[in-house]
Design an enzyme around this catalytic site. Structure first.
Site, mmCIF file in Angstrom:
data_model
loop_
_atom_site.group_PDB
_atom_site.id
_atom_site.type_symbol
_atom_site.label_atom_id
_atom_site.label_comp_id
_atom_site.label_asym_id
_atom_site.label_seq_id
_atom_site.Cartn_x
_atom_site.Cartn_y
_atom_site.Cartn_z
ATOM 1 C CE LYS A 135 -4.190 -1.598 -0.208
ATOM 2 N NZ LYS A 135 -5.205 -1.629 0.838
ATOM 3 N NE ARG B 178 -7.404 -8.725 -1.681
ATOM 4 C CZ ARG B 178 -6.958 -7.767 -2.477
ATOM 5 N NH1 ARG B 178 -6.187 -6.801 -1.989
ATOM 6 N NH2 ARG B 178 -7.257 -7.766 -3.765
#
Length: 322
Positions: free
Chosen positions: A262, A297
């Site tokens: 991210k 994830r």
């Protein structure tokens, strides 16, 4: 693999620590909300029986990200996505999450027909190979196509709010669903983002979405929640969520964490590009494991599985002594 000795209780701006041994006497017997949260936090999460496959939640599980989009923030789609997904499963991923629409900031909306064309053959190929598959979509038609092709779980970044038929599709299928937080999912996953307290605001929002899904016919025992790291949140808000992850066990559902590669990792490490964020991704995965997150994830399955094996070895040793 996890244990804790006390709660930190925030009430009216004040904070206090209550040891578990004193919980019933000091709070549990007199506060219905506190007693409900305690029961939700401490109850075991039953496994999901999905045909011939079982997804257990008594230890951290890895969900491998398999994007079949030309514009994913993490790089191009693999030339042979089915082979790539099978390889991730062989490396230790308990679940392969297939997505056909990028949810990076500024990404164009994909027509559902194109999304079906991208994802359906991959889902079918993976399911035929015996791999447990989830479909990462917010569109009911894509959910239906993937479930018919062998997907077992729906993972919706819009928490069933983007498509008016999504809740009906999931309820009718009886499949597990991941409800992810974003500020205004009907507009897009990155719109909005004003919080009085990001931890409690996201918690309350997810609690409301769980209630709405259950009212719509979804079995609560088949709901997974995701706080939505990076979706409509600033760096500081993301850090607050990550530091407070354990709070989300109070929802009584397994928790999924999607922090792999991210943008916040780049923000904390000299703007490292997405393909150079492995170290940060592993740090956040282990942070999630320490907080009791049940599903991680990730893009980098091999490295994350290895990190979790070492983490678990440390926990095993801590339980048995020196």
């Amino acid at each position: 693999m996890q244990w804790f000795a006390a709660y930190e209780v925030t009430d009216g701006g004040t904070r206090r620590t209550i040891p578990i041994a004193e919980f019933e006497r000091t709070l549990g017997a007199n506060d219905e909300r506190a007693a409900k949260l305690h029961a939700a936090i401490t109850a075991p999460r039953p496994p999901l029986i999905l045909g011939e496959r079982t997804l257990r939640f008594d230890q951290p599980q890895v969900a491998g990200i398999l994007n079949v989009t030309p514009d994913s923030f993490s790089g191009e789609a693999p030339a042979d996505p089915v082979a790539a997904g099978v390889a991730m499963a062989a490396a230790g991923a308990a679940l392969i999450d297939v997505g056909g629409e990028s949810t990076r900031p500024g990404a164009a909306i994909v027509w559902e027909g194109d999304e079906v064309a991208r994802t359906e053959p991959v889902v079918r190929g993976l399911a035929t190979a015996g791999t447990l598959v989830s479909i990462d979509t917010r569109k009911a038609a894509v959910m239906e196509s993937a479930l018919a092709a062998g997907a077992a779980i729906v993972n919706d970044v819009a928490a069933l709010l983007w498509d008016d038929r999504a809740l009906e599709v999931v309820a009718k299928a009886g499949c597990p669903v991941v409800l992810m937080h974003s500020p205004d999912p009907a507009k897009g996953p990155h719109d909005g983002g004003t919080y009085a307290n990001v931890l409690t605001d996201v918690f309350d929002w997810l609690e409301a979405r769980i209630a709405a899904a259950v009212a719509g016919g979804v079995d609560r025992a088949r709901i997974i929640v995701d706080p939505g790291i990076g979706f409509g949140k600033s760096l500081q808000e993301n850090l607050s969520l990550l530091n407070g992850l354990a709070m989300f066990h109070g929802l009584g559902c397994p928790v999924m964490l999607g922090a792999s590669r991210k943008r916040m990792i780049g923000a904390l490490s000299n703007e490292a590009p997405a393909d150079q964020r492995l170290g940060g991704s592993l740090a956040l995965a282990l942070k999630g494991a320490e907080a009791g997150v049940q599903v991680l994830r990730v893009h980098d399955v091999v490295e994350t599985v290895q990190a979790l094996k070492v983490w678990r070895g440390l926990r095993d040793q801590a339980l048995v002594g020196r």
